[in-house]
Each structure stands twice: as C-alpha cells, then as structure tokens.
Design an enzyme around this catalytic site. Structure first.
Site, PDB file in Angstrom:
ATOM      1  N   HIS A   1       0.910  -1.173  -0.012  1.00 41.96           N
ATOM      2  CA  HIS A   1      -0.167  -0.134   0.026  1.00 41.96           C
ATOM      3  C   HIS A   1       0.845   1.226   0.062  1.00 41.96           C
ATOM      4  O   HIS A   1       1.801   1.468   0.975  1.00 41.96           O
ATOM      5  CB  HIS A   1      -0.825   0.035   1.086  1.00 41.96           C
ATOM      6  CG  HIS A   1      -2.004  -0.932   1.145  1.00 41.96           C
ATOM      7  ND1 HIS A   1      -2.574  -1.616   1.980  1.00 41.96           N
ATOM      8  CD2 HIS A   1      -2.669  -1.585  -0.135  1.00 41.96           C
ATOM      9  CE1 HIS A   1      -3.524  -2.433   1.610  1.00 41.96           C
ATOM     10  NE2 HIS A   1      -3.664  -2.335   0.446  1.00 41.96           N
TER      11      HIS A   1
ATOM     12  N   ASN B   1      -3.788  -5.704  -2.524  1.00 45.53           N
ATOM     13  CA  ASN B   1      -4.029  -6.501  -1.381  1.00 45.53           C
ATOM     14  C   ASN B   1      -5.484  -7.221  -1.549  1.00 45.53           C
ATOM     15  O   ASN B   1      -5.920  -7.493  -0.489  1.00 45.53           O
ATOM     16  CB  ASN B   1      -3.942  -5.972  -0.178  1.00 45.53           C
ATOM     17  CG  ASN B   1      -3.322  -6.978   1.084  1.00 45.53           C
ATOM     18  OD1 ASN B   1      -2.612  -7.987   0.544  1.00 45.53           O
ATOM     19  ND2 ASN B   1      -3.661  -6.664   2.296  1.00 45.53           N
TER      20      ASN B   1
ATOM     21  N   HIS C   1       2.568  -3.540   6.764  1.00 45.14           N
ATOM     22  CA  HIS C   1       1.640  -2.597   6.469  1.00 45.14           C
ATOM     23  C   HIS C   1       1.594  -1.452   7.683  1.00 45.14           C
ATOM     24  O   HIS C   1       2.048  -1.725   8.645  1.00 45.14           O
ATOM     25  CB  HIS C   1       0.253  -2.870   6.489  1.00 45.14           C
ATOM     26  CG  HIS C   1      -0.153  -3.763   5.221  1.00 45.14           C
ATOM     27  ND1 HIS C   1      -1.106  -3.505   4.254  1.00 45.14           N
ATOM     28  CD2 HIS C   1       0.162  -5.143   4.861  1.00 45.14           C
ATOM     29  CE1 HIS C   1      -1.441  -4.510   3.409  1.00 45.14           C
ATOM     30  NE2 HIS C   1      -0.379  -5.534   3.830  1.00 45.14           N
TER      31      HIS C   1
ATOM     32  N   TYR D   1      -1.823   1.402   9.446  1.00 49.10           N
ATOM     33  CA  TYR D   1      -1.383   1.691  10.672  1.00 49.10           C
ATOM     34  C   TYR D   1      -2.467   0.755  11.621  1.00 49.10           C
ATOM     35  O   TYR D   1      -3.223   0.184  11.090  1.00 49.10           O
ATOM     36  CB  TYR D   1      -1.459   3.140  11.186  1.00 49.10           C
ATOM     37  CG  TYR D   1      -2.642   3.760  10.997  1.00 49.10           C
ATOM     38  CD1 TYR D   1      -3.899   3.979  12.062  1.00 49.10           C
ATOM     39  CD2 TYR D   1      -3.122   4.297   9.531  1.00 49.10           C
ATOM     40  CE1 TYR D   1      -4.851   4.521  11.859  1.00 49.10           C
ATOM     41  CE2 TYR D   1      -4.280   4.963   9.395  1.00 49.10           C
ATOM     42  CZ  TYR D   1      -5.132   5.035  10.592  1.00 49.10           C
ATOM     43  OH  TYR D   1      -6.138   5.821  10.291  1.00 49.10           O
TER      44      TYR D   1
ATOM     45  N   TYR E   1     -11.993  -6.422   9.455  1.00 47.80           N
ATOM     46  CA  TYR E   1     -13.177  -6.749   8.575  1.00 47.80           C
ATOM     47  C   TYR E   1     -12.728  -7.730   7.588  1.00 47.80           C
ATOM     48  O   TYR E   1     -11.661  -8.196   7.343  1.00 47.80           O
ATOM     49  CB  TYR E   1     -13.235  -5.429   7.803  1.00 47.80           C
ATOM     50  CG  TYR E   1     -12.250  -4.893   7.361  1.00 47.80           C
ATOM     51  CD1 TYR E   1     -11.426  -5.054   6.361  1.00 47.80           C
ATOM     52  CD2 TYR E   1     -11.737  -3.452   8.087  1.00 47.80           C
ATOM     53  CE1 TYR E   1     -10.347  -4.700   5.968  1.00 47.80           C
ATOM     54  CE2 TYR E   1     -10.224  -3.110   7.774  1.00 47.80           C
ATOM     55  CZ  TYR E   1      -9.912  -3.550   6.482  1.00 47.80           C
ATOM     56  OH  TYR E   1      -8.569  -2.787   5.998  1.00 47.80           O
TER      57      TYR E   1
ATOM     58  N   GLU F   1       0.564  -4.448  10.987  1.00 46.63           N
ATOM     59  CA  GLU F   1       0.039  -3.284  10.834  1.00 46.63           C
ATOM     60  C   GLU F   1       0.775  -2.413  12.196  1.00 46.63           C
ATOM     61  O   GLU F   1       0.638  -2.556  13.133  1.00 46.63           O
ATOM     62  CB  GLU F   1      -1.453  -3.077  11.164  1.00 46.63           C
ATOM     63  CG  GLU F   1      -2.227  -3.727  10.260  1.00 46.63           C
ATOM     64  CD  GLU F   1      -2.693  -3.078   9.072  1.00 46.63           C
ATOM     65  OE1 GLU F   1      -2.308  -1.906   8.803  1.00 46.63           O
ATOM     66  OE2 GLU F   1      -3.557  -3.516   8.045  1.00 46.63           O
TER      67      GLU F   1
HETATM   68  O1  0X9 Z   1      -7.134  -3.944   4.469  1.00 49.11           O
HETATM   69  C1  0X9 Z   1      -6.055  -4.138   4.059  1.00 49.11           C
HETATM   70  O2  0X9 Z   1      -5.723  -4.683   3.016  1.00 49.11           O
HETATM   71  C2  0X9 Z   1      -5.084  -4.434   5.233  1.00 49.11           C
HETATM   72  N1  0X9 Z   1      -5.320  -3.177   6.216  1.00 49.11           N
HETATM   73  S1  0X9 Z   1      -4.704  -1.518   5.564  1.00 49.11           S
HETATM   74  O3  0X9 Z   1      -5.226  -0.724   6.477  1.00 49.11           O
HETATM   75  N2  0X9 Z   1      -3.056  -1.541   5.692  1.00 49.11           N
HETATM   76  O4  0X9 Z   1      -5.105  -1.684   4.152  1.00 49.11           O
HETATM   77  C3  0X9 Z   1      -5.555  -5.378   6.145  1.00 49.11           C
HETATM   78  C4  0X9 Z   1      -5.211  -6.854   5.457  1.00 49.11           C
HETATM   79  C5  0X9 Z   1      -5.539  -7.986   6.193  1.00 49.11           C
HETATM   80  N3  0X9 Z   1      -5.630  -9.305   5.475  1.00 49.11           N
HETATM   81  C6  0X9 Z   1      -6.546  -9.722   4.910  1.00 49.11           C
HETATM   82  N4  0X9 Z   1      -7.693  -9.016   4.957  1.00 49.11           N
HETATM   83  N5  0X9 Z   1      -6.422 -10.686   4.085  1.00 49.11           N
HETATM   84 ZN    ZN Z   2      -1.918  -1.588   3.966  1.00 50.76          ZN
END
Ligand code: 0X9
Ligand code: ZN
Length: 412
Positions: free
Chosen positions: A174, A245, A298, A300, A350, A373
């Site tokens: 990201h 992601n 990642h 935060y 989530y 994170e």
């Molecule tokens: O949403 C995401 O991709 C991640 N959080 S972020 O705020 N850095 O964007 C969390 C990803 C967790 N992993 C999966 N959902 N597979």
């Molecule tokens: Zn991220």
C-alpha cells in the site's frame, strides 16, 4: 515564449500534486450492530476514504463538501464520533516540514537513512549497495518490472550452503504506508551490517525481502498524492490502480473488496491481474519449499494479524500461529511498551478477500503467514513523523528476530 512554456510546465507540475486543504478525518465509534451495518454501507458507497476500520472504530476522511454529509449521516443514526484530523493538508505539510532528528544508522555507501522517508530510487540503491558490499551474504535481483517500468527488487540474505528454512518479508504493497518500506529496509540492514550481533539469524535462516512491491504507487505517493493506496495501472473504469491486497488469487472477490476501478479497494479484473502481484506470487512459489513464514508489512493500527481475511473462521492451526505471534509481540512490547492486538484479520478488522497473507497460507502453503500493521493507532496514521521511524523499526525488529529464530530452529 520560453517563459510561457516554463510557466505552463511549472503550472502543470504544481497542479499535479493533490492537495487536501479542508479535508477532515472523523473517528466513528459504532456501538451496536445497526451502527456497524451503516458504516459498512457508507464504505460501500465509495464517497469517503476509509483510512482504517477496526473492531472498535472507523477512521473516515471527508472532502470539504462532504463533511456535513458525513456528520449528518452519523448523527442521524446516533453513531458517536469525534474529529481526529482537523485539516489533512496541514497534517501532511507538518509531517514534511518537521525537522529531521539524526538518530539512526547511516552509511557513506548509500543515501538511505532511517531518519527520513525516501523515494523508490534511494531504496533501490540501498538494495544494490548491500549486495555489492556483502556479496557472500546478499544477492539482489530484479524479478520483473512494475506497470510503469520500475524494478521489482528481491534481496536474498543467505550465507549459502544447502537451502535453509526461509522467511519472506514484503513491504510497500500500500503506497501511503511509508513506515513499511522504512522498517523493512531496517531489518535488512540489521541482518547484514549487524550480522555479528546475531549470526544465528543468517546461519540458520534464508531471508527473502521485497521492500517495495508497489513501486509505482509508492513513488506516486511521494510525488503527487500522499494518500495514494493502489498501484497505478489505468483500469477498466477509467481510473487508475488496483488494490494489490485484494488482487491475490485465493478466495478472490468473495467480499470486502470492490469491483469498481475508481475505488480504493478495487480488486482488479481477475486474480493476479496486476504484474506486481504476479511477480510476488512467482517469487514465493519458486521458493515455496523453503519459505515457512510470510510477513507482509503495513500500517497503521498496531495489529499482528493472522489469516483468514476471507472468513471469520479460524485456521485449524491458529493456536500455533497465535503462539508465535504472541512471542513476537511480547518482544516488541518489551522495547518501550507499544501494544499490539493479535487476531485473525476478519475478526480484528473486517472481511477482505484477495489479501496476500491469505494467498501465502492457502495458496502457497506458507504456514506462518502474517500481516503486520505497524504504528500508530491513528494519531498520525499514515503520516507517522520521520522521528518515529527508528523507534518503530527497532521495536518491530525484535519481533522479526523472534520469528527468524523460531523458523531457524525448525526441523529440516
Ligand atoms: O485492508 C488491508 O488490506 C489491510 N489493512 S490496511 O489498512 N493496511 O489496508 C489488512 C489486510 C488483512 N488481510 C486480509 N484481509 N487478508
Ligand atoms: Zn496496508
């Protein structure tokens, strides 16, 4: 004429930087199921940039024209909220202007330091310099090119001999999460330039690092839009970027991602539609026999997340994943008390499918797959000041060492 051309070019260059004057960030604190449902609907509506959602709150950025819409939305539903960033542009400017404190290591061989954030080319130079100076330990290769032609760099740290159990670490998936490449490069430096302090970490483990797996997005967040998240390929909907992601091919497009190319969580036209996620996939698959741990860094929120992100079910070996995470987080917290939450990503945050962590575990068979994170919990968010790079990298490195020692001690 020349003056006019200059002015036009200058104007263009100036205009191409996205400004966030008057943008604000609100933290919504849903209290009941209906509140959460409303927040989910709001996110799906695509009018707001959700900086972060966790099981406790949602940090939502609103443009000046939408601030009242957001407040009304929350108030009508009695969802408690507070304003956490009164002016996003101000926050970005302050972070950039903050005087740099000299506290981290530095070298005459490369420009990278850990007292500031740097663009892609400076990180690339560091990767190649490390290999040039430590040829017995470091091999830096280019595994492909990003959409805009930047190198997809892989740094292998190994003292040779028979293949050892391996740890794979990536950063910068990201774009706006700048603390990620800053920390990942610090881990690389520690392993190599501070080898003598912990030789077992290289003697017993092979390490694979890809510090910036979304180089186009990362550079764009330096040059033009500090809050850019995705890659930069023009997509089918006339916008740019896929959320890398959400693009990995394990339970892809089964929820928590968007099918619309103008949204921040666009999952792409197909699993692995993006050249950058293809390269990461291919590197991991080529070394899948060796790789026992996958760490994707990642920010935060201070979470140490395990799969799954595609279901709220726990993986069957969750107790083992939790045990290692817990040892790693204990070491991190011991440095200066920074607290982390360990959970599956669906249950902590989530549901979001197409994540690299889920694919590493479910698709490539890497048992210990984690999303980290890093700092903070939202006071600075993505604009973590440069003076906090070293504290963040140093404490996280303690956790990485725990993972490395665990993997290095595995039966061959
Ligand atoms: O949403 C995401 O991709 C991640 N959080 S972020 O705020 N850095 O964007 C969390 C990803 C967790 N992993 C999966 N959902 N597979
Ligand atoms: Zn991220």
């Amino acid at each position: 004429m020349k003056v006019l051309v200059f002015l036009a070019l200058f104007g263009l260059a100036f205009a191409s930087v996205k400004h966030y004057n008057g943008f604000q960030v609100f933290r919504a604190l849903p209290k009941e199921e209906a509140h959460w449902k409303a927040i989910q609907d709001l996110e799906n509506g695509g009018n707001f940039d959700f900086w972060k959602i966790s099981g406790k709150h949602a940090d939502i950025m609103a443009s000046p024209t939408r601030i009242e819409v957001l407040r009304n939305f929350l108030e009508e539903r009695s969802i408690p909220y507070e304003r956490i960033v009164p002016d996003v542009e101000d926050m970005i400017t302050k972070a950039a202007q903050e005087p740099k404190v000299s506290q981290g290591p530095r070298s005459t061989r490369y420009a990278l330091t850990w007292d500031n954030y740097y663009g892609f080319d400076t990180i690339k130079e560091f990767c190649f310099e490390l290999a040039a100076s430590y040829p017995q330990m470091v091999t830096t290769t280019v595994e492909g090119q990003s959409h805009e032609g930047r190198d997809m760099i892989l740094v292998k740290i190994s003292n040779g001999g028979a293949a050892k159990p391996a740890v794979f670490v990536d950063g910068g998936i990201h774009a706006r999460e700048w603390i990620s490449p800053a920390s990942v490069t610090y881990f690389m430096r520690e392993l190599v330039e501070n080898y003598a302090a912990h030789p077992e970490l290289v003697n017993n483990v092979d390490w694979y690092f890809m510090p910036v797996i979304n180089p186009d997005g990362y550079q764009f967040s330096h040059d033009s839009d500090r809050l850019w998240r995705k890659n930069r390929r023009p997509n089918e909907d006339g916008c740019r970027g896929t959320d890398m992601n959400r693009n990995f091919g394990f339970h892809w497009n089964e929820g928590g991602s968007s099918g619309y190319g103008c949204y921040d969580t666009y999952h792409g036209g197909a699993p692995f539609s993006e050249v950058e996620s293809q390269v990461v996939r291919d590197v991991i698959l080529a070394n899948a026999d060796q790789i026992q741990a996958y760490l994707t860094v990642h920010s935060y929120g201070q979470y140490w997340l395990t799969p799954w992100g595609w279901t709220s079910d726990y993986p069957e070996d969750y107790p083992e994943l939790f045990a290692l995470a817990s040892d790693a987080v204990d070491a991190l917290t011991a440095v200066e008390g920074t607290r982390y939450t360990i959970e599956t990503s669906t249950n902590a945050l989530y549901m979001a499918t197409g994540g690299s962590d889920d694919w590493a575990k479910g698709g490539a068979g890497v048992k210990y797959s984690y999303t980290l994170e890093l700092r903070d919990t939202g006071f600075y968010g993505f604009q973590l000041p440069a003076r906090l790079i070293m504290p963040t990298a140093v404490e996280t490195w303690e956790a990485i060492k725990v993972v490395g020692n665990f993997i290095g001690g595995m039966k061959k």
